[in-house]
Design an enzyme around this catalytic site. Structure first.
Site, PDB file in Angstrom:
ATOM      1  N   GLU A 102      -0.895 -17.360 -22.927  1.00  0.00           N
ATOM      2  CA  GLU A 102      -2.029 -17.049 -22.047  1.00  0.00           C
ATOM      3  C   GLU A 102      -1.496 -16.709 -20.659  1.00  0.00           C
ATOM      4  OE1 GLU A 102      -4.389 -20.599 -21.722  1.00  0.00           O
ATOM      5  OE2 GLU A 102      -2.769 -21.701 -20.810  1.00  0.00           O
ATOM      6  N   ASP A 109      -3.394 -18.013 -11.017  1.00  0.00           N
ATOM      7  CA  ASP A 109      -2.926 -18.504  -9.732  1.00  0.00           C
ATOM      8  C   ASP A 109      -4.106 -19.158  -9.012  1.00  0.00           C
ATOM      9  OD1 ASP A 109      -0.866 -18.893  -8.049  1.00  0.00           O
ATOM     10  OD2 ASP A 109      -0.649 -16.804  -7.437  1.00  0.00           O
ATOM     11  N   LYS A 166      -0.927 -17.056 -16.786  1.00  0.00           N
ATOM     12  CA  LYS A 166      -0.915 -18.223 -15.900  1.00  0.00           C
ATOM     13  C   LYS A 166      -1.670 -17.856 -14.637  1.00  0.00           C
ATOM     14  CE  LYS A 166       2.104 -21.723 -13.927  1.00  0.00           C
ATOM     15  NZ  LYS A 166       1.938 -21.525 -12.488  1.00  0.00           N
ATOM     16  N   CYS A 172      -1.072   9.472  22.180  1.00  0.00           N
ATOM     17  CA  CYS A 172      -0.840   9.641  20.751  1.00  0.00           C
ATOM     18  C   CYS A 172       0.661   9.793  20.488  1.00  0.00           C
ATOM     19  CB  CYS A 172      -1.586  10.873  20.235  1.00  0.00           C
ATOM     20  SG  CYS A 172      -1.146  11.270  18.522  1.00  0.00           S
ATOM     21  N   LYS A 204       7.763 -16.419 -15.479  1.00  0.00           N
ATOM     22  CA  LYS A 204       7.183 -15.942 -14.221  1.00  0.00           C
ATOM     23  C   LYS A 204       7.314 -14.424 -14.065  1.00  0.00           C
ATOM     24  CE  LYS A 204       5.675 -18.818 -11.675  1.00  0.00           C
ATOM     25  NZ  LYS A 204       6.174 -19.849 -10.828  1.00  0.00           N
ATOM     26  N   CYS A 240      -6.588   8.928  18.509  1.00  0.00           N
ATOM     27  CA  CYS A 240      -6.010  10.070  19.218  1.00  0.00           C
ATOM     28  C   CYS A 240      -7.110  11.092  19.450  1.00  0.00           C
ATOM     29  CB  CYS A 240      -4.897  10.693  18.372  1.00  0.00           C
ATOM     30  SG  CYS A 240      -4.523  12.400  18.807  1.00  0.00           S
ATOM     31  N   CYS A 290      -3.336  17.915  17.106  1.00  0.00           N
ATOM     32  CA  CYS A 290      -2.418  16.840  16.730  1.00  0.00           C
ATOM     33  C   CYS A 290      -1.831  17.136  15.349  1.00  0.00           C
ATOM     34  CB  CYS A 290      -3.149  15.503  16.711  1.00  0.00           C
ATOM     35  SG  CYS A 290      -2.092  14.146  16.159  1.00  0.00           S
ATOM     36  N   TYR A 331      -7.611 -24.707 -20.264  1.00  0.00           N
ATOM     37  CA  TYR A 331      -6.408 -24.484 -21.053  1.00  0.00           C
ATOM     38  C   TYR A 331      -5.929 -25.682 -21.856  1.00  0.00           C
ATOM     39  CZ  TYR A 331      -4.115 -25.966 -16.651  1.00  0.00           C
ATOM     40  OH  TYR A 331      -3.748 -26.612 -15.511  1.00  0.00           O
ATOM     41  N   CYS A 377       1.200  13.639  19.154  1.00  0.00           N
ATOM     42  CA  CYS A 377       0.939  14.849  19.937  1.00  0.00           C
ATOM     43  C   CYS A 377       0.854  14.578  21.437  1.00  0.00           C
ATOM     44  CB  CYS A 377      -0.339  15.534  19.459  1.00  0.00           C
ATOM     45  SG  CYS A 377      -1.843  14.630  19.843  1.00  0.00           S
TER      46      CYS A 377
HETATM   47  O1  JCF Z   1      -3.084 -20.997 -15.793  1.00  0.00           O
HETATM   48  C1  JCF Z   1      -2.393 -21.913 -15.398  1.00  0.00           C
HETATM   49  N1  JCF Z   1      -2.079 -21.963 -14.117  1.00  0.00           N
HETATM   50  C2  JCF Z   1      -1.909 -22.966 -16.332  1.00  0.00           C
HETATM   51  C3  JCF Z   1      -1.262 -24.109 -15.853  1.00  0.00           C
HETATM   52  C4  JCF Z   1      -2.118 -22.798 -17.697  1.00  0.00           C
HETATM   53  C5  JCF Z   1      -1.668 -23.760 -18.590  1.00  0.00           C
HETATM   54  O2  JCF Z   1      -1.862 -23.600 -19.893  1.00  0.00           O
HETATM   55  C6  JCF Z   1      -1.015 -24.943 -18.128  1.00  0.00           C
HETATM   56  C7  JCF Z   1      -0.821 -25.102 -16.738  1.00  0.00           C
HETATM   57  C8  JCF Z   1      -0.170 -26.263 -16.313  1.00  0.00           C
HETATM   58  C9  JCF Z   1       0.244 -27.190 -17.233  1.00  0.00           C
HETATM   59  N2  JCF Z   1      -0.605 -25.895 -19.028  1.00  0.00           N
HETATM   60  C10 JCF Z   1       0.019 -26.990 -18.587  1.00  0.00           C
HETATM   61  C11 JCF Z   1       0.450 -27.965 -19.568  1.00  0.00           C
END
Ligand code: JCF
Length: 674
Positions: free
Chosen positions: A113, A117, A115, A408, A314, A426, A432, A225, A411
C-alpha cells in the site's frame, strides 16, 4: 413513527450516505438532501435532548474546547517501520523474511500500500462505538485526540454491519489531501496568517487543536491500515482479509492496496506508483510492504520499535536542504516581476532542482530569506519547486538581504508597486524584451494561435536578435531571417512558414485569447466573442458595455480598456490583420431565445466524449454562462470522474449535478452537436 424511531431512521440514513461519500467515494444523494435530513435530525434532537447520543452524526464537534490533552497508553505498542532506500535493500528484506520463515525460494505473499504522509492514529471502538482516538506518540503513550478525530468525516462514529469484536482498535493515517492543503494555505495567506510547510504538518497541526471546531474545518481524511488490540471476537489470519473486514465495518482503506507474490512484484508495484505519484490526490513518501500471513508475522516478530514483517520502501524525498546562491527577477507577460531563488542544484522529488519560485516580495519577507541562506526546498506533484523555510541557524556571515529592483531588470523601465505592495510590475509594456518573449510564447501556444514549431529557444533568439518585437512581426519575417536562426534548416523553416500561414485562418475567441490581455483567459475570450460578435464591436465597447459580458467584472473591464486604449496594441492588431490573420464574425442569436439563457453552469472532472472546452462552447452556444466555480447561483454542474471540491460544493449548496451521459442527452434535446 415515534421521535425515537424517526431519530434512529435519520441517523441510519445519514450514516449510509456518509459511508457512500467518504468511504466508498460514491456519493448517493445531492448535498441538499443530506442537509435537509441533517437539519431534521438536529431539530428532533433539540426537541428531545434526552435522545442525543455521542455517536449521532450531529455530534461530530463537541461543545467546549479542551484545556489540555489527556494521555493514552497503547496496550499493543504502535510500531514504526524500517526503511528500504533501494530495490536492493528491499530484496535484502525479502531474503531475510524467507530465511527466517524457512521458506526457501518460495515467493512470499505481501500486502502493498502507499505510505501516506500524515499522522498515525489509533481509533478504539467499544461495541462498535468510537470511544477514543489517540496519536501514536512514542508508540507506547500517545495523546488523547478523541474530540478531533470525531470531526473527520471518514472516521465512523459507529461501525456498520455485524461481527466486529466487542473491543476493536483500528490504526491508520489521518492526512490532508493536496487540494485541501492548498486551500487552507491560500486562505491563511489571504488572512495574513502563518501557512503550513507541507500537508503532513498541516494534518498534525489540525489534530493538535484543543478546539475541535478548528479541526472540523480542515478537510482531513482517514485511511486505515491495521488492527491493534481486539477482544471479544475473531479476526481473520491474513492482513488483506482484516482490511476487507475493516472496509465492511465502514472504515476507509487506501484504494491502491494490493496483495502480490514475491519481491519482484513488490518492485513492480513500487515502480507503477512512483510513476503515478505526482498525479495522486495526496502526498506519499513510499510503499509499505507487509507479510500477508499473520502466523508468519508472529513468527517473524519485531526488533526494538519496528516489525520484522514489514518495511517501507521510500521514494526520493520531496523536501531537501540546499543553498540560495542568488535571487533573480523574472518578468512575465503582463510585466509582473517574480523573484526566483537560484539554488545549489539538489535532487528532490525525483528531479534535480536549481530554481524555486519565491512568488512575490511578501513571500520573501514571510520566509525572512537572505541570499546565501540554507533553505528547505519542496517539490511535490507537478507543482513548481517552492522554498518552504529558511534554516535560520545556518545563515552565513555574508548573507545579503534581497533588494527589490528599482527598475525593470530586463528593459530598465520604471516599475510600479501594486496596491497591496506584494507585486512589482514593469511598466515597459511592449518595449520590454521579457514581455515581448512571454507575449509571443502565449500567442503561438496551442490554445491560442496554435503555431507549431515555435518553441522557447526560437522565441529567445528572435527577440534577442531583435528580429521580432511584436507578434505581428512573426508574419513579416522573411525566409532568410528564419534560416539564419540556430538549428533552423530548410525543412524546419518550410514547416514553420506553413504553420504561420495556417494560423491566419482563426476564430475570434482564439484571437482575443492570443492577445494575452491581463486576466482574459479562454473562457472570458469566448464570452467576449459571443457577446460582441466582432472585433470592431469589442474594440468600441466602453466600460459599461464590457461589464455586460458574463464573467467580466470591473477589473477585467479595466484591463480590456487599458489594452484597447493603447495605440501600440491597436497597431499590432492592425498589422496582424494586414498580414492576413482573419476570422469569421460570431453569429449572435437573440439571447432570450436561447434555451439556457440566464443560467450559469459549471463543468468539472474528466469528460469522455468531449473535452471541457468543447463542453463549455456547447453550453455557451445554448445561452448559458459557464463559470469556474460553484455558487448558490449555479444552475447545474456537469461532473465527470475525478470531480473534486466543485462537486462537494455543489452538493453542499444543493446545486443539481448531472453526469456526462445526461449532459449529452441534454445537448441532443436542444439539437446541439455533442
Ligand atoms: O501510510 C502509512 N504512513 C503507514 C504507516 C502505513 C502502514 O501500513 C503502517 C505504518 C506504520 C506502521 N504500518 C505500520 C505497522
Amino acid at each position: 413513527m415515534t421521535p425515537q424511531e424517526e431519530i434512529a431512521r435519520l441517523r441510519r440514513q445519514l450514516e449510509d450516505w456518509n459511508y457512500a461519500y467518504y468511504v466508498l467515494d460514491a456519493p448517493e444523494v445531492p448535498d441538499a438532501e443530506y442537509d435537509r435530513t441533517f437539519r431534521r435530525l438536529q431539530v428532533l434532537e433539540r426537541e428531545h435532548p434526552e435522545l442525543v447520543t455521542p455517536d449521532s452524526p450531529t455530534q461530530r464537534v463537541g461543545a467546549e474546547p479542551l484545556s489540555q490533552f489527556g494521555e493514552v497508553r497503547h496496550e499493543v505498542p504502535m510500531l514504526s517501520l524500517d526503511n528500504a532506500f533501494s530495490a536492493e535493500e528491499l530484496r535484502d528484506f525479502d531474503r531475510r523474511v524467507r530465511e527466517r520463515l524457512g521458506a526457501g525460494d518460495e515467493a512470499v505473499e505481501y500486502a502493498c500500500e502507499p505510505k501516506l504522509d500524515g499522522v498515525a492514529v489509533s481509533l478504539l471502538y467499544e461495541s462498535g462505538r468510537l470511544v477514543r482516538g489517540a496519536t501514536r506518540g512514542d508508540g507506547t503513550t500517545g495523546e488523547d485526540i478523541t474530540h478531533n478525530v470525531r470531526t473527520v468525516a471518514s472516521v465512523p462514529l459507529r461501525l456498520r454491519g455485524k461481527g466486529y469484536p466487542e473491543l476493536l482498535e483500528v490504526r491508520g493515517e489521518i492526512y490532508l489531501p493536496r487540494e485541501g492543503f492548498e486551500r487552507i494555505n491560500t486562505e491563511a495567506r489571504e488572512r495574513g496568517e502563518k501557512i503550513f510547510v507541507n500537508p503532513r504538518n498541516a494534518a498534525a497541526g489540525s489534530l493538535r487543536q484543543l478546539d475541535a471546531s478548528i479541526t472540523a474545518r480542515r478537510p482531513l481524511q482517514m485511511c486505515c491500515y491495521s488492527v491493534g488490540l481486539f477482544r471479544g471476537g475473531e479476526m481473520p489470519d491474513r492482513h488483506s482479509e482484516i482490511l476487507d473486514r475493516l472496509h465492511r465495518w465502514g472504515l476507509r482503506l487506501n484504494p491502491e492496496s494490493k496483495v502480490v507474490r514475491g519481491v519482484e512484484a513488490c518492485e513492480d508495484y513500487y515502480q507503477s506508483l512512483a510513476e503515478r505519484r505526482d498525479g495522486l490526490p495526496y502526498d506519499i513518501d513510499g510503499i509499505v510492504y507487509k507479510v500477508n500471513d499473520l502466523g508468519a508475522q508472529q513468527r517473524l516478530g519485531f526488533v526494538s520499535r519496528a516489525p520484522r514483517w514489514a518495511i517501507a520502501r521510500k521514494f526520493p524525498a520531496q523536501e531537501e536542504a540546499t543553498r540560495v546562491v542568488a535571487v533573480e527577477f523574472q518578468v512575465g507577460r503582463t510585466g509582473a516581476i517574480t523573484p526566483v531563488a537560484r539554488l545549489e542544484p539538489v535532487f528532490v522529488g525525483g528531479v534535480t532542482v536549481s530554481n524555486a519560485t519565491l512568488h512575490n516580495f511578501d513571500e520573501i519577507a514571510r520566509l525572512g530569506l537572505q541570499v546565501g541562506d540554507r533553505v528547505i526546498v519542496r517539490r511535490a506533484g507537478d507543482v513548481i519547486p517552492q522554498v518552504v523555510s529558511v534554516i535560520a541557524a545556518d545563515r552565513p556571515a555574508d548573507a545579503r538581504a534581497v533588494q527589490a529592483p528599482e527598475v525593470c531588470p530586463v528593459c530598465g523601465s520604471p516599475v510600479e508597486r501594486e496596491e497591496e505592495g506584494a507585486v512589482l510590475r514593469c511598466l515597459g509594456g511592449l518595449i520590454c524584451q521579457a514581455q515581448q518573449k512571454a507575449a509571443i510564447r502565449h500567442f503561438v501556444s496551442r490554445r491560442a494561435m496554435d503555431i507549431d514549431g515555435l518553441g522557447e529557444k526560437l522565441v529567445e533568439q528572435l527577440v534577442d536578435r531583435e528580429l521580432v518585437a511584436t507578434v505581428a512581426d512573426l508574419y513579416r519575417l522573411p525566409r532568410e531571417s528564419w534560416l539564419s536562426l540556430e538549428r533552423m534548416g530548410e525543412k524546419s523553416v518550410d514547416n514553420l512558414l506553413a504553420a504561420l500561414e495556417a494560423s491566419k485562418d482563426t476564430t475570434l475567441p482564439r484571437f482575443i485569447f492570443a492577445l494575452g490581455i491581463r486576466e482574459v483567459g479562454e473562457a472570458t475570450a469566448n464570452n467576449l466573442a459571443s457577446h460582441f460578435g466582432s472585433w470592431e464591436a469589442l474594440a468600441a465597447a466602453d466600460e459599461e458595455a464590457l461589464l455586460e459580458v458574463p464573467d467580466v467584472g470591473p477589473v477585467v473591464a479595466d484591463h480590456l480598456r487599458q489594452f484597447l486604449d493603447t495605440r501600440d496594441n491597436l497597431a499590432v492588431v492592425a498589422a496582424l490583420r494586414e498580414a492576413g490573420v482573419h476570422w469569421p464574425d460570431v453569429a449572435r442569436p437573440p439571447r432570450e431565445q436561447l434555451p439556457l439563457d440566464g443560467q450559469t453552469w459549471v463543468v468539472t472532472g474528466k469528460l469522455e466524449n468531449l473535452d471541457r472546452n468543447a463542453a463549455k462552447a456547447r453550453l455557451e452556444a445554448l445561452g448559458a454562462r459557464v463559470a469556474g466555480s460553484v455558487s448558490a447561483k449555479t444552475h447545474t454542474v456537469v461532473a465527470g470522474p475525478g470531480a473534486g471540491s466543485k462537486l462537494g460544493k455543489a452538493e453542499e449548496l444543493g446545486v443539481p449535478v448531472i453526469d456526462e451521459a445526461a449532459f449529452l442527452d441534454l445537448l441532443a434535446q436542444h439539437g446541439a452537436q455533442p
